[in-house]
Motif scaffolding. Structure first.
Motif, PDB file in Angstrom:
ATOM      1  N   ARG A 373       0.823  -1.210   0.000  1.00 49.23           N
ATOM      2  CA  ARG A 373       0.000   0.000   0.000  1.00 49.23           C
ATOM      3  C   ARG A 373       0.858   1.263   0.000  1.00 49.23           C
ATOM      4  N   ARG A 374       2.116   1.135   0.371  1.00 51.62           N
ATOM      5  CA  ARG A 374       3.007   2.284   0.385  1.00 51.62           C
ATOM      6  C   ARG A 374       3.661   2.547  -0.976  1.00 51.62           C
ATOM      7  N   THR A 375       3.430   1.685  -1.961  1.00 52.59           N
ATOM      8  CA  THR A 375       4.052   1.855  -3.271  1.00 52.59           C
ATOM      9  C   THR A 375       3.266   2.856  -4.112  1.00 52.59           C
ATOM     10  N   PRO A 376       3.908   3.473  -5.126  1.00 52.09           N
ATOM     11  CA  PRO A 376       3.205   4.443  -5.973  1.00 52.09           C
ATOM     12  C   PRO A 376       1.980   3.863  -6.669  1.00 52.09           C
ATOM     13  N   ARG A 379      -1.496   4.187  -4.724  1.00 54.75           N
ATOM     14  CA  ARG A 379      -2.040   5.462  -4.263  1.00 54.75           C
ATOM     15  C   ARG A 379      -3.551   5.508  -4.456  1.00 54.75           C
ATOM     16  N   GLY A 380      -4.230   6.003  -3.436  1.00 60.80           N
ATOM     17  CA  GLY A 380      -5.674   6.163  -3.526  1.00 60.80           C
ATOM     18  C   GLY A 380      -6.474   4.941  -3.151  1.00 60.80           C
ATOM     19  N   THR A 466       1.157  -3.319 -10.585  1.00 65.93           N
ATOM     20  CA  THR A 466      -0.134  -3.404  -9.885  1.00 65.93           C
ATOM     21  C   THR A 466      -0.508  -4.848  -9.546  1.00 65.93           C
TER      22      THR A 466
END
Length: 470
Positions: A373-376, A379-380, A466
């Motif tokens: 969840r901390r990866t680019p 986001r969101g 992803t």
């Protein structure tokens, strides 16, 4: 006045005491009246309501038989009809296994310019309507059109593609009284790398190009053409993927209206609040990529439980690598198994490695979700959906741990889906659709359900970062 109320209260208490002594202590207060011959017999206990039997999907079977390419008035094939039926297809296995095999078989028929002959998702083909799994009745046969749509199950190919349309097995048997039968070894003996999906397809294509007979099948007892050796080999799909992913078998693959309706009915579990969406069941089908775009804000994680614990330890014993569809070079979480020759001396260490990646604990799941969840690419993210066969207690404990660790708009699971009676028996396909569309997906590298999700994400050009693994 006070004295008068006191006297009345004492008199009332005395009367009640007399009544209690007379009836209660004598055992006659509310005592059941003796049964007499003249009384009507007591009512029998209400009968137990039996659980309804699983659906048989008769309407789907009938729709398949009514496809326009079926010419039932004929007793033999037309001169332009040629068929391929893989009679040795898998049986008695999960939908994940059956689906990946079905796609490769259909692609092989497509490359050979023959009508693919499809049958049913088969648990048991002994003629029974129902089978048992984990002590519960399930349908022995489910028509594939209850699970998927597209060219594989008789749907049209895209404009300009003149590949013969797929037909149902019953039609194949109807017009093909004489069949040409091959066994798997007829092709495998000329293939250098026996697990290469491309070499297998090309080998069959070369063989069938020289066959004039219209009705070709593999021997029912010769086994699967694409078996575990293929799907478990990390190199098996590398050479075939560019052509397979661009073929109508995948570009025009779709989930059935039954599966899409289940998705639409449970859409609140997947879409974030205020997010615009359209109902799948309101849109005409175009392509796989157009229809099943990413859902912003959704993370889906695949958490296997049940008998997978033992399976993971079995995988550890021979240093198994990820399945073929989970082993593409673009994947950002490659798995390098520990050397097999060190198994005897380091069994516990090996088991711990496989347990973390294959059967992670709640603590390990929470930590991995936090990391990703901390990866680019994450986001969101606002909603978390758990694809799992875990029991209610496990899911409850996992959800509580995830809630404590991070803030989410909602955390839901496969157990929260609401189904009608027919959808209940195709629930795995609904989970696959959710995983396919998630903004971020975390899967199990040895699971065929994960493999199919990743196959669709890759076919629809989702960015590799992803799609992750434990």
């Amino acid at each position: 006045m006070a004295r008068r109320y006191l006297i009345l209260s004492l008199i009332g208490l005395a009367v009640l005491t007399l009544i209690w002594k007379t009836f209660w202590q004598s055992g006659e207060w509310f005592a059941p009246r003796p049964f007499r011959d003249t009384d009507p017999p007591p009512l029998p206990p209400p009968p137990e309501i039996a659980a309804p039997m699983p659906p048989l999907y008769e309407n789907y079977h009938q729709a398949e038989l009514s496809l326009p390419q079926h010419h039932w008035e004929q007793t033999r094939p037309n001169k332009d009809e040629k068929f391929l039926f893989v009679a040795g297809h898998s049986r008695g296995c999960g939908w994940g296994n059956a689906m990946q095999e079905l796609i490769l078989n259909a692609y092989m028929a497509y490359k050979s310019n023959r009508s693919f002959v499809f049958a049913n998702y088969t648990w048991n083909d002994n003629g029974s309507k129902y089978s048992e799994y984990n002590g519960k009745k399930i349908p022995s046969l489910i028509p594939y059109s209850a699970l998927i749509r597209g060219p594989i199950v008789g749907g049209p190919y895209p404009r300009g593609d003149h590949t013969p349309l797929s037909v149902h097995r019953d039609y194949f048997d109807h017009v093909c009284s004489q069949k040409t039968t091959f066994i798997r070894e007829d092709i495998s003996e000329i293939i250098d790398y026996k697990n290469s999906a491309k070499e297998i397809v090309d080998g069959w294509q070369h063989k069938l190009e020289r066959v004039d007979e219209p009705c070709v099948q593999t021997a029912p007892n010769s086994g699967q053409i694409f078996n575990f050796d293929v799907f478990g080999d990390p190199k098996a799909m590398l050479d075939i993927w560019p052509e397979l992913s661009d073929s109508p078998i995948l570009t025009h693959f779709g989930w059935s209206p039954l599966v899409e309706l289940a998705f639409d009915n449970n859409r609140d579990l997947f879409f974030t609040s205020g997010s615009p969406w359209s109902y799948l069941t309101d849109r005409p089908f175009t392509t796989n990529a157009d229809r099943y775009s990413a859902i912003p804000g959704l993370m889906a994680i695949h958490v296997r439980r049940g008998d997978f614990e033992g399976h993971c330890m079995h995988l550890a014993s021979f240093s198994s690598q990820y399945n073929a569809f989970n082993s593409f070079p673009d994947m950002v979480d490659p798995f390098v198994p520990p050397p097999r020759d060190r198994w005897e001396a380091h069994q516990e260490e090996h088991r711990a490695i496989y347990r973390e990646h294959c059967y992670p604990s709640i603590e390990q799941i929470v930590r991995r979700v936090r990391q990703i969840r901390r990866t680019p690419a994450a986001r969101g993210l606002k909603k978390l959906y758990i694809m799992t066969n875990g029991d209610k207690q496990f899911i409850s404990d996992l959800r509580a741990a995830l809630w404590r660790d991070q803030d989410w708009e909602a955390i839901t699971s496969s157990r929260d889906l609401v189904f009608n009676w027919e959808q209940k028996y195709v629930a795995q396909a609904v989970d696959m659709l959710v995983g396919q569309r998630a903004q971020v997906f975390i899967g199990n590298g040895w699971s065929t359900l994960t493999s199919n999700v990743i196959m669709m994400r890759m076919a629809n050009r989702f960015r590799p970062e992803t799609t992750r693994f434990w």
